[in-house]
Motif scaffolding. Sequence first.
Motif, mmCIF file in Angstrom:
data_model
loop_
_atom_site.group_PDB
_atom_site.id
_atom_site.type_symbol
_atom_site.label_atom_id
_atom_site.label_comp_id
_atom_site.label_asym_id
_atom_site.label_seq_id
_atom_site.Cartn_x
_atom_site.Cartn_y
_atom_site.Cartn_z
ATOM 1 N N SER A 63 0.829 -1.210 0.000
ATOM 2 C CA SER A 63 0.000 0.000 0.000
ATOM 3 C C SER A 63 0.864 1.261 0.000
ATOM 4 O O SER A 63 0.505 2.265 -0.618
ATOM 5 C CB SER A 63 -0.959 -0.001 1.200
ATOM 6 O OG SER A 63 -0.293 0.305 2.407
ATOM 7 N N LEU A 64 2.007 1.223 0.701
ATOM 8 C CA LEU A 64 2.925 2.363 0.678
ATOM 9 C C LEU A 64 3.435 2.617 -0.740
ATOM 10 O O LEU A 64 3.509 3.761 -1.194
ATOM 11 C CB LEU A 64 4.110 2.111 1.606
ATOM 12 C CG LEU A 64 3.933 2.364 3.100
ATOM 13 C CD1 LEU A 64 5.239 2.049 3.832
ATOM 14 C CD2 LEU A 64 3.523 3.792 3.378
ATOM 15 N N CYS A 65 3.804 1.531 -1.423
ATOM 16 C CA CYS A 65 4.287 1.659 -2.798
ATOM 17 C C CYS A 65 3.220 2.272 -3.691
ATOM 18 O O CYS A 65 3.512 3.152 -4.520
ATOM 19 C CB CYS A 65 4.698 0.297 -3.352
ATOM 20 S SG CYS A 65 6.167 -0.432 -2.581
ATOM 21 N N LEU A 66 1.988 1.835 -3.549
ATOM 22 C CA LEU A 66 0.910 2.346 -4.385
ATOM 23 C C LEU A 66 0.553 3.787 -4.011
ATOM 24 O O LEU A 66 0.189 4.584 -4.885
ATOM 25 C CB LEU A 66 -0.315 1.436 -4.271
ATOM 26 C CG LEU A 66 -0.113 0.046 -4.893
ATOM 27 C CD1 LEU A 66 -1.288 -0.862 -4.563
ATOM 28 C CD2 LEU A 66 0.064 0.145 -6.406
ATOM 29 N N HIS A 67 0.661 4.120 -2.743
ATOM 30 C CA HIS A 67 0.441 5.493 -2.294
ATOM 31 C C HIS A 67 1.427 6.436 -2.991
ATOM 32 O O HIS A 67 1.040 7.468 -3.547
ATOM 33 C CB HIS A 67 0.614 5.560 -0.775
ATOM 34 C CG HIS A 67 0.578 6.939 -0.198
ATOM 35 N ND1 HIS A 67 -0.473 7.402 0.564
ATOM 36 C CD2 HIS A 67 1.475 7.976 -0.250
ATOM 37 C CE1 HIS A 67 -0.239 8.640 0.944
ATOM 38 N NE2 HIS A 67 0.946 9.017 0.460
ATOM 39 N N GLU A 68 2.705 6.064 -2.950
ATOM 40 C CA GLU A 68 3.722 6.915 -3.557
ATOM 41 C C GLU A 68 3.631 6.900 -5.078
ATOM 42 O O GLU A 68 3.888 7.914 -5.737
ATOM 43 C CB GLU A 68 5.118 6.479 -3.089
ATOM 44 C CG GLU A 68 5.317 6.499 -1.585
ATOM 45 C CD GLU A 68 5.052 7.859 -0.952
ATOM 46 O OE1 GLU A 68 5.096 8.873 -1.676
ATOM 47 O OE2 GLU A 68 4.777 7.908 0.249
ATOM 48 N N TYR A 69 3.256 5.754 -5.636
ATOM 49 C CA TYR A 69 3.070 5.674 -7.090
ATOM 50 C C TYR A 69 1.961 6.628 -7.528
ATOM 51 O O TYR A 69 2.080 7.284 -8.575
ATOM 52 C CB TYR A 69 2.705 4.242 -7.482
ATOM 53 C CG TYR A 69 2.343 4.098 -8.952
ATOM 54 C CD1 TYR A 69 3.345 3.956 -9.906
ATOM 55 C CD2 TYR A 69 1.020 4.110 -9.369
ATOM 56 C CE1 TYR A 69 3.023 3.824 -11.254
ATOM 57 C CE2 TYR A 69 0.689 3.983 -10.709
ATOM 58 C CZ TYR A 69 1.697 3.841 -11.651
ATOM 59 O OH TYR A 69 1.374 3.730 -12.990
ATOM 60 N N ALA A 174 -8.511 -7.217 8.888
ATOM 61 C CA ALA A 174 -9.136 -6.120 9.629
ATOM 62 C C ALA A 174 -8.080 -5.131 10.114
ATOM 63 O O ALA A 174 -8.301 -3.910 10.092
ATOM 64 C CB ALA A 174 -9.927 -6.663 10.816
ATOM 65 N N LEU A 175 -6.927 -5.644 10.555
ATOM 66 C CA LEU A 175 -5.848 -4.753 10.990
ATOM 67 C C LEU A 175 -5.343 -3.915 9.816
ATOM 68 O O LEU A 175 -5.090 -2.717 9.960
ATOM 69 C CB LEU A 175 -4.701 -5.560 11.598
ATOM 70 C CG LEU A 175 -3.481 -4.745 12.031
ATOM 71 C CD1 LEU A 175 -3.856 -3.668 13.047
ATOM 72 C CD2 LEU A 175 -2.391 -5.661 12.589
ATOM 73 N N LEU A 176 -5.207 -4.531 8.640
ATOM 74 C CA LEU A 176 -4.798 -3.780 7.453
ATOM 75 C C LEU A 176 -5.801 -2.670 7.144
ATOM 76 O O LEU A 176 -5.413 -1.546 6.794
ATOM 77 C CB LEU A 176 -4.680 -4.720 6.248
ATOM 78 C CG LEU A 176 -3.327 -5.385 6.015
ATOM 79 C CD1 LEU A 176 -3.409 -6.365 4.837
ATOM 80 C CD2 LEU A 176 -2.243 -4.347 5.767
#
Length: 266
Positions: A63-69, A174-176
């Motif tokens: 998700s971090l990678c996609l956020h920055e992408y 759920a944590l994600l």
Amino acid sequence: MTAYDRPGGERLVLGVPRAAFRPSPVFVALVALFVTTGVLAWNGSGNVRLSVFGFVVSGWLVSLCLHEYAHAIVAFRAGDRGVAHRGYLTLNPLRYSHPLLSIALPVLVVLLGGIGLPGGAVWVDRHLIPGRLRHTLVSLAGPATNVLFTLVLVLALRVGTGAGGSVEFWAGLALLAFLQLTASVLNLLPVPGLDGGNMIQPWLNPQWRRMYDLFAPYGFILLFALLWNPRINGWFFDVVFTAGDVLGLPAWLYGTGLDLVRFWRG
């Protein structure tokens, strides 16, 4: 995007080689780890706590990678072709400007604090992007991915729970979802230097913009200082828990997920 061939036969997209858009092996490996640990957690195979740990951490990194992408691709379309040459469109987290702040620190905060900490990772040349609206959209693109992830994961929980799989798998999912929700709220806070602040910066008058630019390099420190304050921390989690309840995110389930990923506690 407009694609064409240059004389040497190399395929270009807006003047940039198509290879600049190809997902890196590092990102592919993260996705493979996410899927593999997810299957293990679903089946309850082996050390399920370790599987949930890998599932949550790799999912968060994806998700971090996609956020920055998202930041990079919107900036590319808005006029900054340099993001492609800097490798940001390959989804490779090792290309980020600050791997420690963007990868190691957020993962550490996820494990210890259960908060999806935003990271400032891609450098965008704002001088190449015309118009205040485009600047705002570049900053908004990242948090929008967190909001989308939150909604998709909550939908998966509401539709899929009870359809099979272990409780541990659903707790990890759920944590994600909870981490994406916290990241959505944090990223939209109007803190100088973070996405929420950068969204409004182009619309400030010159005097306020100079003051904003003065504090922007210390955005992370400001964020930690705000969250360290018990009253502000309480307000933040009140918003997150209320949003989670509205979305139908079970508190007991993501609480179980947080206990599972801290496998070192036994």
